[in-house]
Design an enzyme around this catalytic site. Structure first.
Site, PDB file in Angstrom:
ATOM      1  N   GLU A  64      22.576 -18.632  45.385  1.00 50.15           N
ATOM      2  CA  GLU A  64      22.012 -19.942  45.084  1.00 50.15           C
ATOM      3  C   GLU A  64      21.175 -20.470  46.247  1.00 50.15           C
ATOM      4  O   GLU A  64      21.206 -19.945  47.355  1.00 50.15           O
ATOM      5  CB  GLU A  64      23.136 -20.935  44.763  1.00 50.15           C
ATOM      6  CG  GLU A  64      23.854 -20.594  43.484  1.00 50.15           C
ATOM      7  CD  GLU A  64      24.947 -21.582  43.127  1.00 50.15           C
ATOM      8  OE1 GLU A  64      25.458 -21.468  42.013  1.00 50.15           O
ATOM      9  OE2 GLU A  64      25.292 -22.463  43.948  1.00 50.15           O
ATOM     10  N   GLU A  75      23.284 -10.376  37.901  1.00 49.13           N
ATOM     11  CA  GLU A  75      22.762  -9.282  37.084  1.00 49.13           C
ATOM     12  C   GLU A  75      21.362  -8.882  37.525  1.00 49.13           C
ATOM     13  O   GLU A  75      21.062  -7.708  37.723  1.00 49.13           O
ATOM     14  CB  GLU A  75      22.722  -9.685  35.600  1.00 49.13           C
ATOM     15  CG  GLU A  75      24.064 -10.006  35.016  1.00 49.13           C
ATOM     16  CD  GLU A  75      24.454 -11.482  35.106  1.00 49.13           C
ATOM     17  OE1 GLU A  75      24.238 -12.116  36.182  1.00 49.13           O
ATOM     18  OE2 GLU A  75      24.993 -12.006  34.120  1.00 49.13           O
ATOM     19  N   CYS A 115      18.853 -13.306  32.310  1.00 52.87           N
ATOM     20  CA  CYS A 115      19.384 -11.980  32.639  1.00 52.87           C
ATOM     21  C   CYS A 115      19.339 -11.047  31.431  1.00 52.87           C
ATOM     22  O   CYS A 115      19.073  -9.855  31.562  1.00 52.87           O
ATOM     23  CB  CYS A 115      20.804 -12.079  33.191  1.00 52.87           C
ATOM     24  SG  CYS A 115      20.827 -12.783  34.850  1.00 52.87           S
TER      25      CYS A 115
END
Length: 160
Positions: A64, A75, A115
């Protein structure tokens, strides 16, 4: 007008111990990766591990940033690293696990939409399905034999 029905088939395991040994190992690697995620804002850690056809295992976790859109999911971190490091290798299997510091995650947590699109791109690129196993911090584990079970209307390059 015609109505179209879309069905998805997943396998559901009671917990990590019910998985085949190779997948249990792959999920354990994802759990370790999850523990190293950098998620100070969401408190939601995600880990991913990929088994490639050259027998390499690649990991990723969410990263993050205070500028939220600048972060990256586990992912995609793993997929993009695999694509950069092993551009000719196929992704055979993917294990995902997510945990929250705010509540218990005991249900399978699938990949987010962005993702799913990235996984779809690699499935199409390699012309080979990717088995996807996903879980929370504990509890049931879901298996999808292909991303198309999770994203039935794939946006792909033939429409460009």
């Amino acid at each position: 007008m015609k109505e179209v029905k879309i069905e998805t088939t997943l396998q559901l395991f009671d917990d990590i111990n019910e998985l085949p040994e190779d997948i249990k190992s792959l999920m354990s690697i994802a759990i370790d990766a999850r523990e190293n995620a950098y998620a100070p804002y969401s408190n939601f850690n995600v880990g991913a591990s990929l088994l490639l056809d050259n027998n390499e295992v690649v990991i990723g976790n969410n990263q993050e940033n205070a500028s939220y859109p600048s972060g990256l999911c586990a992912e995609r971190t793993a997929i993009y690293y695999a694509g950069a490091k092993y551009p000719d290798a196929k992704i055979l299997k993917m294990a995902l696990t997510a945990s929250s510091k705010n509540k218990v995650t005991d249900k399978p947590i699938p990949p987010c939409g962005a993702c799913r699109q990235a996984i779809a791109e690699y499935e199409l690129k390699q012309d080979h399905n990717i088995e996807i196993y996903f879980m929370g911090a504990k509890g049931k584990v879901a298996k999808s034999s292909s991303l198309s079970n999770l994203l039935p209307f794939i946006f792909e390059s033939s429409v460009l």
